[in-house]
Write a protein that holds these residues in place. Structure first.
Motif, short mmCIF file in Angstrom:
data_model
loop_
_atom_site.label_atom_id
_atom_site.label_comp_id
_atom_site.label_asym_id
_atom_site.label_seq_id
_atom_site.Cartn_x
_atom_site.Cartn_y
_atom_site.Cartn_z
N ARG A 1 0.83 -1.20 0.00
CA ARG A 1 0.00 0.00 0.00
C ARG A 1 0.87 1.26 0.00
O ARG A 1 1.92 1.29 0.64
CB ARG A 1 -0.86 0.00 1.26
CG ARG A 1 -1.83 1.14 1.33
CD ARG A 1 -2.61 1.09 2.63
NE ARG A 1 -3.46 -0.08 2.64
CZ ARG A 1 -4.70 -0.10 3.08
NH1 ARG A 1 -5.25 0.97 3.57
NH2 ARG A 1 -5.40 -1.20 3.06
N ALA A 2 0.40 2.29 -0.68
CA ALA A 2 1.08 3.58 -0.66
C ALA A 2 0.95 4.20 0.73
O ALA A 2 -0.04 3.98 1.43
CB ALA A 2 0.47 4.51 -1.70
N LYS A 3 1.95 4.94 1.14
CA LYS A 3 1.93 5.60 2.46
C LYS A 3 0.88 6.70 2.47
O LYS A 3 0.64 7.37 1.48
CB LYS A 3 3.30 6.21 2.78
CG LYS A 3 4.44 5.21 2.74
CD LYS A 3 4.29 4.16 3.82
CE LYS A 3 5.46 3.20 3.77
NZ LYS A 3 5.15 1.90 4.28
N ASN A 4 0.24 6.87 3.64
CA ASN A 4 -0.81 7.88 3.79
C ASN A 4 -0.52 8.88 4.91
O ASN A 4 -1.44 9.46 5.46
CB ASN A 4 -2.17 7.21 4.07
CG ASN A 4 -2.69 6.48 2.87
OD1 ASN A 4 -2.61 6.98 1.77
ND2 ASN A 4 -3.24 5.29 3.07
N ARG B 1 -2.61 3.39 6.83
CA ARG B 1 -3.53 2.26 7.02
C ARG B 1 -2.82 0.92 6.86
O ARG B 1 -3.44 -0.06 6.48
CB ARG B 1 -4.70 2.38 6.05
CG ARG B 1 -5.51 3.66 6.29
CD ARG B 1 -6.65 3.81 5.32
NE ARG B 1 -6.15 3.87 3.95
CZ ARG B 1 -6.84 3.43 2.90
NH1 ARG B 1 -8.03 2.90 3.04
NH2 ARG B 1 -6.34 3.52 1.70
N GLY B 2 -1.52 0.89 7.19
CA GLY B 2 -0.76 -0.35 7.10
C GLY B 2 0.04 -0.45 5.82
O GLY B 2 -0.12 0.36 4.91
N ASP B 3 0.90 -1.45 5.77
CA ASP B 3 1.81 -1.61 4.63
C ASP B 3 1.27 -2.53 3.54
O ASP B 3 1.67 -2.41 2.39
CB ASP B 3 3.15 -2.16 5.12
CG ASP B 3 3.87 -1.17 6.03
OD1 ASP B 3 3.77 0.05 5.77
OD2 ASP B 3 4.51 -1.61 7.00
N ILE B 4 0.40 -3.46 3.92
CA ILE B 4 -0.15 -4.42 2.96
C ILE B 4 -1.67 -4.27 2.95
O ILE B 4 -2.30 -4.20 4.00
CB ILE B 4 0.20 -5.88 3.37
CG1 ILE B 4 1.70 -6.05 3.61
CG2 ILE B 4 -0.32 -6.87 2.34
CD1 ILE B 4 2.58 -5.91 2.41
N THR C 1 -3.27 1.37 15.59
CA THR C 1 -3.71 2.70 15.13
C THR C 1 -4.06 2.66 13.65
O THR C 1 -5.10 3.20 13.23
CB THR C 1 -2.59 3.74 15.37
OG1 THR C 1 -2.34 3.81 16.78
CG2 THR C 1 -2.97 5.12 14.84
N GLU C 2 -3.23 2.00 12.85
CA GLU C 2 -3.48 1.92 11.42
C GLU C 2 -4.73 1.09 11.12
O GLU C 2 -5.46 1.39 10.18
CB GLU C 2 -2.24 1.37 10.71
CG GLU C 2 -1.09 2.36 10.79
CD GLU C 2 0.21 1.86 10.25
OE1 GLU C 2 0.31 0.67 9.86
OE2 GLU C 2 1.16 2.65 10.21
N ALA C 3 -4.99 0.07 11.93
CA ALA C 3 -6.22 -0.71 11.77
C ALA C 3 -7.43 0.19 12.02
O ALA C 3 -8.43 0.11 11.31
CB ALA C 3 -6.23 -1.90 12.73
N GLY C 4 -7.33 1.06 13.02
CA GLY C 4 -8.40 2.03 13.26
C GLY C 4 -8.59 2.97 12.08
O GLY C 4 -9.73 3.25 11.68
N ASN C 5 -7.50 3.43 11.50
CA ASN C 5 -7.57 4.29 10.31
C ASN C 5 -8.22 3.58 9.13
O ASN C 5 -8.83 4.22 8.28
CB ASN C 5 -6.17 4.76 9.89
CG ASN C 5 -5.53 5.70 10.89
OD1 ASN C 5 -6.19 6.27 11.75
ND2 ASN C 5 -4.22 5.84 10.81
N PRO D 1 -10.81 -4.73 11.79
CA PRO D 1 -10.83 -5.28 13.14
C PRO D 1 -9.56 -6.02 13.52
O PRO D 1 -9.25 -6.15 14.71
CB PRO D 1 -12.02 -6.25 13.12
CG PRO D 1 -12.15 -6.65 11.70
CD PRO D 1 -11.71 -5.46 10.89
N PHE D 2 -8.80 -6.50 12.56
CA PHE D 2 -7.65 -7.33 12.84
C PHE D 2 -6.36 -6.67 12.36
O PHE D 2 -6.36 -6.00 11.33
CB PHE D 2 -7.79 -8.70 12.16
CG PHE D 2 -9.09 -9.39 12.48
CD1 PHE D 2 -9.48 -9.63 13.79
CD2 PHE D 2 -9.94 -9.80 11.47
CE1 PHE D 2 -10.67 -10.27 14.09
CE2 PHE D 2 -11.12 -10.45 11.74
CZ PHE D 2 -11.50 -10.68 13.06
N TYR D 3 -5.28 -6.91 13.09
CA TYR D 3 -3.99 -6.31 12.74
C TYR D 3 -2.85 -7.18 13.25
O TYR D 3 -3.02 -7.94 14.20
CB TYR D 3 -3.87 -4.89 13.29
CG TYR D 3 -4.08 -4.79 14.78
CD1 TYR D 3 -3.01 -4.84 15.66
CD2 TYR D 3 -5.36 -4.64 15.31
CE1 TYR D 3 -3.21 -4.75 17.03
CE2 TYR D 3 -5.57 -4.54 16.67
CZ TYR D 3 -4.49 -4.60 17.52
OH TYR D 3 -4.69 -4.52 18.89
#
Length: 128
Positions: free
Chosen positions: A34-37, A42-45, A76-80, A84-86
């Motif tokens: 994933r592109a950086k935000n 919102r995570g790397d994959i 935090t990125e899962a919240g963004n 539900p899972f990270y």
């Protein structure tokens, strides 16, 4: 010691390798790096699902383990991402095979996945 640029490049290679491995093993072409935000990262994959629910994967290729910091970042990125899972996939020293890297995640997330109920995490947060 790596320079910032070489560390970023190594991190990008690690993320791409993990995404490719998951895409190949799971058989889902939607899985990708994933592109950086920025602050709303919102995570790397992206594209990983567990029973139809999004999973945020944070990848780390670092010499020094800071698991608590990494897991908090993934949460935090899962919240963004409203996921539900990270989990954190982190590089094993001197091990190149993506399938042999380590995964770290809180037991509460594992329990919610095994129960097939992300609501377990809400109950855990509310203390009920």
């Amino acid at each position: 010691m790596r320079t910032n640029r070489s560390a970023r490049q190594a991190g990008a290679r690690f993320e791409s390798g993990i995404a490719y491995y998951l895409r190949r093993i799971i058989g889902d072409d939607r899985i990708e790096r994933r592109a950086k935000n920025g602050k709303k990262d919102r995570g790397d994959i992206t594209g990983v699902l567990f029973r139809g629910r999004r999973v945020v994967i944070e990848c780390k290729d670092c010499a020094r383990l800071t698991l608590a910091e990494w897991v908090k970042e993934a949460e935090t990125e899962a919240g963004n991402d409203d996921a539900p899972f990270y989990m954190v996939v982190h590089k094993r020293k001197k091990v190149a095979d993506p399938g042999e890297q380590y995964v770290t995640m809180p037991l509460k997330v594992v329990a919610a996945m095994l129960a097939l109920d992300p609501g377990v995490l809400e109950v855990e947060r509310d203390g009920k």
